[in-house]
Design a protein around this motif. Structure first.
Motif, short mmCIF file in Angstrom:
data_model
loop_
_atom_site.label_atom_id
_atom_site.label_comp_id
_atom_site.label_asym_id
_atom_site.label_seq_id
_atom_site.Cartn_x
_atom_site.Cartn_y
_atom_site.Cartn_z
N PHE A 3 0.83 -1.20 0.00
CA PHE A 3 0.00 0.00 0.00
C PHE A 3 0.86 1.25 0.00
N ILE A 4 1.89 1.26 0.84
CA ILE A 4 2.76 2.43 0.93
C ILE A 4 3.49 2.66 -0.39
N VAL A 5 3.96 1.59 -1.02
CA VAL A 5 4.64 1.72 -2.31
C VAL A 5 3.71 2.29 -3.36
N ARG A 6 2.48 1.78 -3.40
CA ARG A 6 1.51 2.28 -4.38
C ARG A 6 1.14 3.74 -4.09
N ASP A 7 0.83 4.02 -2.83
CA ASP A 7 0.37 5.35 -2.46
C ASP A 7 1.44 6.40 -2.72
#
Length: 521
Positions: free
Chosen positions: A97-101
């Motif tokens: 999620f952090i990578v995508r966000d």
């Protein structure tokens, strides 16, 4: 007028210090000097350049605390990138999620082989998604170090260029990326950094991890800016590991959270000697510090104690006070603003209120973040009225000290981590045996906050089975620091006259018999 000065944080953290002084210590690398670190950072930056990692891009570093993590952060800055430190205790989906966000373009995976396989599967899927959409992919490998021309000079950042992103939980459990700039970096060094007054002779030990705002300042910004030494602890940190580190490394400054100090005191009560003789200062931040606990810390360990208050949105500590017996001041206060910080208490319309009147704590400082990544509504609510609303309710005493009353939202503050009840509740509600649940904070016997999940079972005749199922789900679905300390099975959740959850009633239920939803009314 805005400053036009441009520079690179690495210049303040590495250059100008004696090369033979130790900058970092961990159990794998041992002692690393500033000269060693400069060489490692420029070599890593060269590998970033050779691999085609784009200067200016965001880059995730998944790592526990170690010299290698610090090297990666400093090298990314040297190359002109924006690091995002993430602890490997998070599940692959949470890291994904952090990578995508953040739209990170590079990820450094300093994790165990077993964890790497699961994490690589998550990140490879992100890379495939991006390439299928003809976007920049996600690189997770760099080539080996190569002999070549002399290292290029460090990249330049403007004072308000994005420099660092730190993720923190939102009230819904959806993490938010907090965007920091170089101006904030310099501001915290002038602010709480001047209060700490570290020197090259200091050895710093922090129990808070680098991936969280408090730990990032403790273990990297402050000691490296002073030319001091930073002890980095990997793995779980508990009173036993802290006691061992105090004995082995003999730090002069200890940064920790109140509940770990309470744990150390518990070891003393069991007859264990705690080696605090080398300490010149102890710092407690991250959660409320009860007055009696502060007194026991200073009396038992015979060390000055600094109580601090801060938030990720302002990078580090913004209000602080020396506490303990013999210290003048306002009992129960979290302190006064550090240099460069203005703190006020405001009403819902943003107007300052008078002394002794509770309201929203507002911080005006150059360490204020640029805002959240991709959260315009949260930005408008938090970064307003010329500063930052921390999400806390406080009041200012007549003597000037600020007193913390509680959170303005339902966020829990446990051991320095902000935890959203909604995130815990989502995991529990997925269980077929659970009809409903709610999470609330209470205080333990030392006055520290703890979290309890209250569960309404579908079959009231099997409370023990439900309790075991909930605990198993929490272990499987949440990082250790997010798990509540207690599971209570009750008949029904308390509600208001409008039918909404009366969470405040649960907060008072810790001392009441389990199963009484009316406790605290």
């Amino acid at each position: 007028m805005k400053s036009t000065r441009i520079t690179n944080p690495v210049e303040s953290l590495l250059l100008g210090h004696a090369g033979d002084r130790v900058c970092g210590v961990d159990r794998r690398a041992g002692e690393v000097t500033y000269a060693d670190m400069r060489e490692a950072v420029t070599a890593y930056a060269g590998r970033l350049r050779a691999a085609g990692v784009r200067p200016g891009c965001r880059s995730v570093v998944v790592s526990d605390d170690c010299v290698a993590a610090v090297t990666a952060v400093l090298a990314l800055w040297w190359h002109g990138c924006v690091p995002i430190l993430v602890h490997p205790m998070l599940r692959p989906a949470e890291i994904g999620f952090i990578v995508r966000d953040s739209e990170a373009e590079f990820a450094e995976l300093n994790v165990s082989p077993g964890h790497r396989a699961a994490l690589r599967a998550e990140l490879d899927a992100i890379d495939a998604e991006r390439r299928a959409a003809r976007r920049i992919g996600l690189r997770t490998e760099l080539g080996p170090a190569q002999a070549g021309p002399a290292a290029v000079p460090p990249a330049r950042f403007g004072e308000t260029d994005e420099l660092l992103v730190q993720y923190t939980s939102g009230s819904t459990g959806r993490p938010r990326g907090v965007r920091h700039c170089l101006r904030a970096f310099h501001a915290v060094l002038r602010g709480v950094g001047s209060v700490l007054a570290l020197t090259p002779d200091d050895i710093v030990l922090s129990t808070a991890k680098l991936s969280f705002g408090y730990g990032f300042g403790n273990s990297l910004l402050f000691p490296y800016a002073a030319g001091a030494s930073s002890v980095l602890l990997d793995g779980p940190v508990d009173p036993y590991t802290v006691a061992a580190a105090l004995e082995e490394h003999r730090p002069t400054v200890l940064f920790s959270v109140p509940r770990l100090y309470a744990g150390l005191l518990g070891l003393v009560e069991q007859g264990k000697a705690i080696g605090t003789g080398s300490l010149r200062l102890a710092v407690a931040t991250g959660e409320r510090l009860p007055e009696d606990l502060a007194a026991r810390i200073t009396e038992t360990f015979d060390v000055p104690l600094l109580n601090g208050f801060g938030a990720t949105e302002v990078l580090h500590t913004v209000v602080a006070a020396a506490v303990g017996p013999g210290k003048a001041g306002d009992p129960g206060s979290i302190g006064l603003p550090v240099p460069g910080v203005t703190a006020t208490v405001r009403d819902d319309a943003g107007r300052p209120v008078g002394d002794e009147v509770p309201g929203r704590l507002h911080i005006s400082a150059e360490s204020a973040a640029l805002g959240y990544l991709n959260r315009p509504e949260d930005n408008d609510r938090t970064f307003a009225d010329g500063g930052v609303y921390t999400g806390d309710i406080a009041f200012r005493a007549a003597g000037g000290g600020f007193h913390h009353v509680g959170r303005s939202d339902d966020m829990l503050l446990l051991g320095g981590y902000k935890i959203a009840p909604a995130e815990i509740e989502l995991v529990v509600r997925e269980l077929p045996a659970v009809a409903d649940c709610a999470v609330a904070g209470s205080t333990d016997s030392t006055g520290l906050e703890q979290a309890t999940v209250y569960v309404v079972p579908r079959d009231p005749a099997r409370p023990d089975e439900v309790r075991r199922a909930v605990r198993a789900a929490l272990r499987a679905g949440l990082a250790p620091y997010k798990r509540p300390s207690r599971v209570e099975v009750i008949g029904e959740l308390p509600v208001t006259v409008n039918g909404k959850l009366a969470r405040f009633r649960l907060r008072g239920a810790a001392g009441a018999p389990a199963g009484d939803p009316r406790a605290g009314t």
